[in-house]
Design a protein around this motif. Structure first.
Motif, PDB file in Angstrom:
ATOM      1  N   ALA A   1       0.838  -1.198   0.000  1.00 50.20           N
ATOM      2  CA  ALA A   1       0.000   0.000   0.000  1.00 50.20           C
ATOM      3  C   ALA A   1       0.873   1.247   0.000  1.00 50.20           C
ATOM      4  O   ALA A   1       1.951   1.269   0.607  1.00 50.20           O
ATOM      5  N   LEU A   2       0.392   2.278  -0.679  1.00 48.91           N
ATOM      6  CA  LEU A   2       1.030   3.587  -0.633  1.00 48.91           C
ATOM      7  C   LEU A   2       0.427   4.381   0.518  1.00 48.91           C
ATOM      8  O   LEU A   2      -0.787   4.572   0.576  1.00 48.91           O
ATOM      9  N   LEU A   3       1.288   4.842   1.435  1.00 51.66           N
ATOM     10  CA  LEU A   3       0.817   5.502   2.651  1.00 51.66           C
ATOM     11  C   LEU A   3       1.524   6.839   2.841  1.00 51.66           C
ATOM     12  O   LEU A   3       2.681   7.004   2.441  1.00 51.66           O
ATOM     13  N   ASP A   4       0.828   7.761   3.476  1.00 56.35           N
ATOM     14  CA  ASP A   4       1.448   9.044   3.761  1.00 56.35           C
ATOM     15  C   ASP A   4       2.452   8.894   4.906  1.00 56.35           C
ATOM     16  O   ASP A   4       2.446   7.882   5.626  1.00 56.35           O
ATOM     17  N   PRO A   5       3.354   9.868   5.097  1.00 58.05           N
ATOM     18  CA  PRO A   5       4.410   9.703   6.111  1.00 58.05           C
ATOM     19  C   PRO A   5       3.880   9.630   7.532  1.00 58.05           C
ATOM     20  O   PRO A   5       4.540   9.064   8.408  1.00 58.05           O
ATOM     21  N   PHE A   6       2.687  10.163   7.796  1.00 57.31           N
ATOM     22  CA  PHE A   6       2.161  10.148   9.159  1.00 57.31           C
ATOM     23  C   PHE A   6       1.748   8.733   9.573  1.00 57.31           C
ATOM     24  O   PHE A   6       1.995   8.314  10.699  1.00 57.31           O
ATOM     25  N   ALA A   7       1.130   8.002   8.656  1.00 57.28           N
ATOM     26  CA  ALA A   7       0.735   6.626   8.957  1.00 57.28           C
ATOM     27  C   ALA A   7       1.962   5.756   9.213  1.00 57.28           C
ATOM     28  O   ALA A   7       1.940   4.860  10.068  1.00 57.28           O
ATOM     29  N   LEU A   8       3.045   6.016   8.490  1.00 56.73           N
ATOM     30  CA  LEU A   8       4.247   5.202   8.627  1.00 56.73           C
ATOM     31  C   LEU A   8       5.082   5.599   9.838  1.00 56.73           C
ATOM     32  O   LEU A   8       5.537   4.754  10.600  1.00 56.73           O
ATOM     33  N   GLU A   9       5.261   6.893  10.028  1.00 60.93           N
ATOM     34  CA  GLU A   9       6.174   7.383  11.064  1.00 60.93           C
ATOM     35  C   GLU A   9       5.667   7.089  12.466  1.00 60.93           C
ATOM     36  O   GLU A   9       6.456   6.825  13.382  1.00 60.93           O
ATOM     37  N   TYR A  10       4.340   7.138  12.642  1.00 61.86           N
ATOM     38  CA  TYR A  10       3.793   7.034  14.001  1.00 61.86           C
ATOM     39  C   TYR A  10       3.186   5.666  14.290  1.00 61.86           C
ATOM     40  O   TYR A  10       2.368   5.526  15.174  1.00 61.86           O
ATOM     41  N   ASP A  11       3.619   4.646  13.544  1.00 62.78           N
ATOM     42  CA  ASP A  11       3.210   3.276  13.849  1.00 62.78           C
ATOM     43  C   ASP A  11       4.407   2.550  14.449  1.00 62.78           C
ATOM     44  O   ASP A  11       5.442   2.409  13.800  1.00 62.78           O
ATOM     45  N   ALA A  12       4.254   2.098  15.670  1.00 64.78           N
ATOM     46  CA  ALA A  12       5.369   1.463  16.377  1.00 64.78           C
ATOM     47  C   ALA A  12       5.234  -0.054  16.426  1.00 64.78           C
ATOM     48  O   ALA A  12       5.993  -0.727  17.113  1.00 64.78           O
ATOM     49  N   GLY A  13       4.266  -0.589  15.680  1.00 62.19           N
ATOM     50  CA  GLY A  13       3.988  -2.019  15.802  1.00 62.19           C
ATOM     51  C   GLY A  13       4.888  -2.936  15.007  1.00 62.19           C
ATOM     52  O   GLY A  13       4.912  -4.142  15.240  1.00 62.19           O
ATOM     53  N   GLY A  14       5.664  -2.407  14.035  1.00 67.62           N
ATOM     54  CA  GLY A  14       6.495  -3.275  13.209  1.00 67.62           C
ATOM     55  C   GLY A  14       5.653  -4.120  12.277  1.00 67.62           C
ATOM     56  O   GLY A  14       4.458  -3.901  12.088  1.00 67.62           O
ATOM     57  N   GLY A  15       6.288  -5.099  11.652  1.00 71.71           N
ATOM     58  CA  GLY A  15       5.577  -5.992  10.738  1.00 71.71           C
ATOM     59  C   GLY A  15       5.535  -5.505   9.307  1.00 71.71           C
ATOM     60  O   GLY A  15       4.882  -6.111   8.454  1.00 71.71           O
ATOM     61  N   PHE A  16       6.241  -4.413   9.005  1.00 71.71           N
ATOM     62  CA  PHE A  16       6.262  -3.898   7.639  1.00 71.71           C
ATOM     63  C   PHE A  16       7.579  -3.165   7.402  1.00 71.71           C
ATOM     64  O   PHE A  16       8.289  -2.791   8.326  1.00 71.71           O
TER      65      PHE A  16
END
Length: 303
Positions: free
Chosen positions: A239-254
């Motif tokens: 998926a193409l995601l904006d930087p906010f969805a990526l930067e503030y996810d701490a769960g790993g798995g991607f």
């Protein structure tokens, strides 16, 4: 039709919570009292508002339409009540901010907390919503500052535009993660998790694949970037995601990689041209614009 605000407030609370129990607790009244208010409202409007399914109240199509109109009224009175409380308690100002969903889960709470640290008496009203609703809220004066996606539905705002580059999220261990940059040719027929067909990122991705002669295989459609990332983590696709969805996810798995041609998210910070900002609002706006500028792409060059 003599509708009473308490009836509309009960109706609004039931839709928000999904149960009479939850709505009654939210409003601080008994369940029979809330049920009575709902029955009164249904008698006044002369159509059914809810169906019962497995113990939950499911809004009818008519109720969904009514809710959109009622929400602004209820939210507006909530703001009036909050303003009265602030005046009674001599609160040192109120920050009123609404943002679209992806920026609201990590970036905005952290920034607001940082802003409030030196203002212990500051009252804060923060909501996340879809971009069209945010624009309605700012135009009507329910919120001073809004962060939303384009397009703007009316010409009533002072607008600060920003462009954010999306990145491709892949499940951890995905074979394509060996590439430093991913393109439509490399992703030909790869399962994608995408926003709705009319969302700018979906539309622009589709155009990029068409221009490259590659097949965009949209396997899952959803409505929040956070949902898209959850599907990526489950191995359902990329998926193409904006930087906010990526930067503030701490769960790993991607993992994430740049995508070319660049797919941008067009966003803006808006305030009403009809009303001057409060001193608190102006101070937060200055901080917000500074922080967003540090993340944004300076020019919308898609190469």
């Amino acid at each position: 039709m003599p509708l009473r605000f308490r009836q509309l407030q009960a109706f609004h609370a039931i839709i928000e919570t999904g149960t009479v129990t939850g709505a009654a607790a939210q409003l601080g009244i008994s369940q029979p009292g809330l049920s009575n208010l709902l029955a009164q409202l249904e008698r006044e409007v002369r159509f059914r508002l809810f169906d019962r399914q497995r113990g939950r109240l499911i809004p009818t199509p008519e109720a969904e339409i009514l809710f959109r109109e009622v929400e602004t009224v209820v939210r507006g009175l909530d703001h009036v009540a909050q303003a009265v409380s602030d005046l009674q308690n001599k609160q040192a100002g109120q920050l009123q901010v609404a943002s679209q969903h992806s920026i609201s889960f990590g970036f905005m709470p952290r920034l607001i907390a940082r802003f409030a640290r030196e203002r212990p008496d500051l009252a804060i009203s923060f909501q996340s919503q879809y971009s069209t609703k945010i624009q309605e809220w700012v135009a009507s004066g329910l919120f001073e500052i809004g962060i939303c996606e384009r397009p703007l539905i009316q010409d009533a705002f002072t607008v600060h535009p920003f462009y954010f580059e999306t990145r491709l999220a892949l499940p951890e261990g995905h074979a394509l993660a060996r590439h430093d940059v991913l393109t439509p040719q490399l992703l030909d027929n790869e399962p994608f998790i995408v926003m709705g067909p009319e969302h700018m990122t979906h539309r622009r991705t589709r155009e990029a694949f068409q221009a490259a002669g590659a097949l965009l295989h949209a396997r899952v459609h959803s409505h929040l970037f956070r949902n898209l990332l959850s599907f990526v983590k489950e191995g359902m696709g990329v998926a193409l995601l904006d930087p906010f969805a990526l930067e503030y996810d701490a769960g790993g798995g991607f993992v994430s990689r740049p995508f070319r041609p660049r797919i941008l998210m067009d966003m803006c910070v808006i305030t009403s041209r009809a009303r001057p900002l409060s001193a608190v609002g102006q101070a937060f706006l200055d901080l917000l614009l500074q922080e967003l500028a540090a993340i944004a792409v300076l020019e919308p060059d898609l190469t």
